[in-house]
Motif scaffolding. Structure first.
Motif, PDB file in Angstrom:
ATOM      1  N   ARG A 175       4.567   9.851   0.212  1.00 20.83           N
ATOM      2  CA  ARG A 175       4.130  11.024  -0.439  1.00 20.83           C
ATOM      3  C   ARG A 175       4.510  10.572  -1.884  1.00 20.83           C
ATOM      4  O   ARG A 175       5.061   9.440  -2.405  1.00 20.83           O
ATOM      5  CB  ARG A 175       5.187  11.878  -0.145  1.00 20.83           C
ATOM      6  N   THR A 176       4.098  11.563  -2.835  1.00 23.13           N
ATOM      7  CA  THR A 176       4.414  11.462  -4.298  1.00 23.13           C
ATOM      8  C   THR A 176       5.805  11.038  -4.545  1.00 23.13           C
ATOM      9  O   THR A 176       6.809  11.754  -3.768  1.00 23.13           O
ATOM     10  CB  THR A 176       3.975  12.794  -4.668  1.00 23.13           C
ATOM     11  N   ALA A 177       6.243  10.213  -5.359  1.00 22.01           N
ATOM     12  CA  ALA A 177       7.317   9.954  -5.683  1.00 22.01           C
ATOM     13  C   ALA A 177       8.290  10.970  -5.818  1.00 22.01           C
ATOM     14  O   ALA A 177       7.957  12.092  -6.684  1.00 22.01           O
ATOM     15  CB  ALA A 177       7.549   8.982  -6.760  1.00 22.01           C
ATOM     16  N   PHE A 216       0.840  -1.249  -0.004  1.00 23.79           N
ATOM     17  CA  PHE A 216      -0.278   0.102   0.108  1.00 23.79           C
ATOM     18  C   PHE A 216       0.842   1.303   0.129  1.00 23.79           C
ATOM     19  O   PHE A 216       0.458   2.379  -0.052  1.00 23.79           O
ATOM     20  CB  PHE A 216      -0.894  -0.112   1.282  1.00 23.79           C
ATOM     21  N   HIS A 217       2.284   1.112  -0.052  1.00 27.14           N
ATOM     22  CA  HIS A 217       3.083   2.247   0.058  1.00 27.14           C
ATOM     23  C   HIS A 217       3.316   2.782  -1.408  1.00 27.14           C
ATOM     24  O   HIS A 217       3.500   1.975  -2.493  1.00 27.14           O
ATOM     25  CB  HIS A 217       4.404   2.013   0.626  1.00 27.14           C
ATOM     26  N   ARG A 218       3.416   4.049  -1.669  1.00 27.67           N
ATOM     27  CA  ARG A 218       3.753   4.485  -2.931  1.00 27.67           C
ATOM     28  C   ARG A 218       5.035   3.836  -3.639  1.00 27.67           C
ATOM     29  O   ARG A 218       4.866   3.706  -4.944  1.00 27.67           O
ATOM     30  CB  ARG A 218       4.027   6.033  -3.111  1.00 27.67           C
ATOM     31  N   ALA A 219       5.981   3.793  -2.852  1.00 25.11           N
ATOM     32  CA  ALA A 219       7.204   3.121  -3.727  1.00 25.11           C
ATOM     33  C   ALA A 219       7.292   1.529  -3.250  1.00 25.11           C
ATOM     34  O   ALA A 219       8.479   1.047  -3.350  1.00 25.11           O
ATOM     35  CB  ALA A 219       8.556   4.064  -3.025  1.00 25.11           C
ATOM     36  N   GLY A 220       6.346   0.986  -2.811  1.00 29.71           N
ATOM     37  CA  GLY A 220       6.351  -0.412  -2.422  1.00 29.71           C
ATOM     38  C   GLY A 220       6.616  -1.317  -3.361  1.00 29.71           C
ATOM     39  O   GLY A 220       7.178  -2.337  -2.821  1.00 29.71           O
ATOM     40  N   LEU A 221       6.216  -0.935  -4.505  1.00 32.35           N
ATOM     41  CA  LEU A 221       6.603  -2.079  -5.540  1.00 32.35           C
ATOM     42  C   LEU A 221       8.164  -2.384  -5.642  1.00 32.35           C
ATOM     43  O   LEU A 221       8.641  -3.426  -5.628  1.00 32.35           O
ATOM     44  CB  LEU A 221       6.047  -1.857  -6.927  1.00 32.35           C
ATOM     45  N   ARG A 222       8.826  -1.247  -5.884  1.00 30.32           N
ATOM     46  CA  ARG A 222      10.287  -1.189  -6.101  1.00 30.32           C
ATOM     47  C   ARG A 222      10.778  -1.860  -4.705  1.00 30.32           C
ATOM     48  O   ARG A 222      11.920  -2.587  -4.753  1.00 30.32           O
ATOM     49  CB  ARG A 222      10.863   0.047  -6.448  1.00 30.32           C
ATOM     50  N   ALA A 223      10.284  -1.237  -3.537  1.00 26.18           N
ATOM     51  CA  ALA A 223      10.894  -1.754  -2.411  1.00 26.18           C
ATOM     52  C   ALA A 223      10.681  -3.411  -2.129  1.00 26.18           C
ATOM     53  O   ALA A 223      11.599  -4.167  -1.638  1.00 26.18           O
ATOM     54  CB  ALA A 223      10.068  -1.025  -1.158  1.00 26.18           C
ATOM     55  N   GLY A 224       9.453  -3.781  -2.593  1.00 28.63           N
ATOM     56  CA  GLY A 224       8.992  -5.182  -2.360  1.00 28.63           C
ATOM     57  C   GLY A 224      10.055  -6.188  -3.181  1.00 28.63           C
ATOM     58  O   GLY A 224      10.654  -7.018  -2.842  1.00 28.63           O
ATOM     59  N   ARG A 232      -6.184  -1.799 -12.441  1.00 29.28           N
ATOM     60  CA  ARG A 232      -6.964  -2.895 -12.224  1.00 29.28           C
ATOM     61  C   ARG A 232      -7.392  -3.002 -10.703  1.00 29.28           C
ATOM     62  O   ARG A 232      -7.930  -3.800 -10.432  1.00 29.28           O
ATOM     63  CB  ARG A 232      -6.072  -4.044 -12.668  1.00 29.28           C
ATOM     64  N   ARG A 233      -6.723  -1.856 -10.020  1.00 24.68           N
ATOM     65  CA  ARG A 233      -7.190  -1.960  -8.604  1.00 24.68           C
ATOM     66  C   ARG A 233      -6.778  -3.441  -7.998  1.00 24.68           C
ATOM     67  O   ARG A 233      -7.182  -3.447  -6.827  1.00 24.68           O
ATOM     68  CB  ARG A 233      -8.754  -1.859  -8.351  1.00 24.68           C
ATOM     69  N   LEU A 234      -5.442  -3.790  -8.267  1.00 22.01           N
ATOM     70  CA  LEU A 234      -5.045  -4.776  -7.384  1.00 22.01           C
ATOM     71  C   LEU A 234      -3.831  -4.223  -6.583  1.00 22.01           C
ATOM     72  O   LEU A 234      -3.534  -4.859  -5.560  1.00 22.01           O
ATOM     73  CB  LEU A 234      -4.108  -5.651  -8.751  1.00 22.01           C
ATOM     74  N   ARG A 235      -3.492  -2.905  -6.633  1.00 21.75           N
ATOM     75  CA  ARG A 235      -2.787  -1.977  -5.637  1.00 21.75           C
ATOM     76  C   ARG A 235      -3.258  -1.063  -5.355  1.00 21.75           C
ATOM     77  O   ARG A 235      -3.636  -0.054  -6.407  1.00 21.75           O
ATOM     78  CB  ARG A 235      -1.390  -2.120  -6.091  1.00 21.75           C
ATOM     79  N   THR A 236      -3.447  -0.488  -4.052  1.00 19.22           N
ATOM     80  CA  THR A 236      -4.094   0.980  -3.628  1.00 19.22           C
ATOM     81  C   THR A 236      -3.096   1.571  -2.918  1.00 19.22           C
ATOM     82  O   THR A 236      -2.571   0.923  -2.024  1.00 19.22           O
ATOM     83  CB  THR A 236      -5.328   0.559  -3.009  1.00 19.22           C
ATOM     84  N   LEU A 247      14.218   0.805   3.276  1.00 17.52           N
ATOM     85  CA  LEU A 247      14.940   2.056   3.729  1.00 17.52           C
ATOM     86  C   LEU A 247      14.838   3.463   3.070  1.00 17.52           C
ATOM     87  O   LEU A 247      14.679   4.231   3.476  1.00 17.52           O
ATOM     88  CB  LEU A 247      16.571   1.888   4.150  1.00 17.52           C
ATOM     89  N   VAL A 248      14.953   3.096   1.687  1.00 18.42           N
ATOM     90  CA  VAL A 248      14.953   4.579   0.875  1.00 18.42           C
ATOM     91  C   VAL A 248      13.426   4.680   0.854  1.00 18.42           C
ATOM     92  O   VAL A 248      13.170   6.066   0.848  1.00 18.42           O
ATOM     93  CB  VAL A 248      15.624   4.247  -0.341  1.00 18.42           C
ATOM     94  N   ALA A 249      12.854   3.852   0.573  1.00 26.47           N
ATOM     95  CA  ALA A 249      11.227   3.947   0.287  1.00 26.47           C
ATOM     96  C   ALA A 249      10.539   4.691   1.418  1.00 26.47           C
ATOM     97  O   ALA A 249       9.684   5.380   1.358  1.00 26.47           O
ATOM     98  CB  ALA A 249      10.656   2.780  -0.221  1.00 26.47           C
ATOM     99  N   SER A 250      10.725   4.002   2.512  1.00 26.10           N
ATOM    100  CA  SER A 250       9.959   4.254   3.770  1.00 26.10           C
ATOM    101  C   SER A 250      11.060   4.098   5.153  1.00 26.10           C
ATOM    102  O   SER A 250      10.891   3.060   5.551  1.00 26.10           O
ATOM    103  CB  SER A 250       8.792   3.661   3.985  1.00 26.10           C
ATOM    104  N   ARG A 251      11.183   5.107   5.722  1.00 28.03           N
ATOM    105  CA  ARG A 251      12.113   5.040   7.053  1.00 28.03           C
ATOM    106  C   ARG A 251      11.290   4.235   8.064  1.00 28.03           C
ATOM    107  O   ARG A 251      11.855   3.695   8.623  1.00 28.03           O
ATOM    108  CB  ARG A 251      12.662   6.172   7.284  1.00 28.03           C
TER     109      ARG A 251
END
Length: 205
Positions: free
Chosen positions: A197-199, A53-61, A188-192, A121-125
């Motif tokens: 914040r905005t990238a 659910f985090h904006r940068a979550g796909l790359r972080a995951g 596709r509403r598979l990720r909300t 770490l970079v995406a979300s402290r």
């Protein structure tokens, strides 16, 4: 004495004996440490779910997954070069949790939790801090129950964190591809997106 033993002696002293020496005095503490040592690592799944659910979550995951695989691979290589008996084998006691008498260095649990921390770490402290606290608890618990030396968990975390950060950086050239996949998932509403914040340019490097 091995290099690992020298480093352990200089940096961590007799910390493993001190921590494990706390066992057997308070039943509630023993049981809590058993639970943390065996099951808290599965909390990593909850952190990964939070990333969804985090904006940068796909790359972080992706960084977490890639970092964990690389870290575990490095761990296997290190284990073959630095064979280390577990504390309960060396000191002839029964650990508080059932465990095989295989190599102790480095800790697989902390390799994974380190990669989780580094990948976030970079995406979300805040998410990374949550992972780091989880890693600290697992590290202390696994030394407490007698299945790891402190150097095993410290090295595991640092190696894993380095791999997670390296994986984040390695995914930088693929950011546009990741963004396209992310846009499709959101369409596709598979990720909300509910967190973050905005990238910023810092996130897209």
């Amino acid at each position: 004495m091995s290099l690992r033993g020298v480093i352990h002696s200089v940096l961590l002293g007799d910390l493993d004996t001190t921590i494990h020496g706390l066992t057997g005095h308070v039943a509630v503490l023993d049981e809590l440490m058993r639970l943390l040592a065996e099951y808290l690592v599965y909390g990593a799944a909850a952190v990964v779910a939070l990333l969804w659910f985090h904006r940068a979550g796909l790359r972080a995951g992706l960084a977490v997954a890639l970092g964990a695989v690389v870290a575990l691979g490095l761990g296997q290589v290190l284990a073959s070069f630095v064979p280390e008996a577990r504390p309960f084998v060396v000191d002839h006691f029964s650990p508080l949790i059932a465990h095989s008498a295989d190599g102790s260095f480095p800790s697989d649990h902390l390799l994974v939790l380190g990669a989780l921390t580094g990948g976030c770490l970079v995406a979300s402290r805040p998410v990374a801090a949550t992972a780091a606290v989880m890693a600290l608890l697992v590290a202390a618990a696994r030394v407490f129950v007698g299945v790891h030396h402190p150097i095993d968990v410290v090295a595991g975390f640092l190696i894993g964190m380095g791999c997670g950060l390296a994986a984040w950086a390695a995914l930088g050239p693929l950011q546009r591809v990741i963004d396209h996949i992310d846009a499709w998932l959101q369409h596709r509403r598979l990720r909300t997106i509910r967190l973050g914040r905005t990238a910023s340019p810092r996130l897209s490097r």
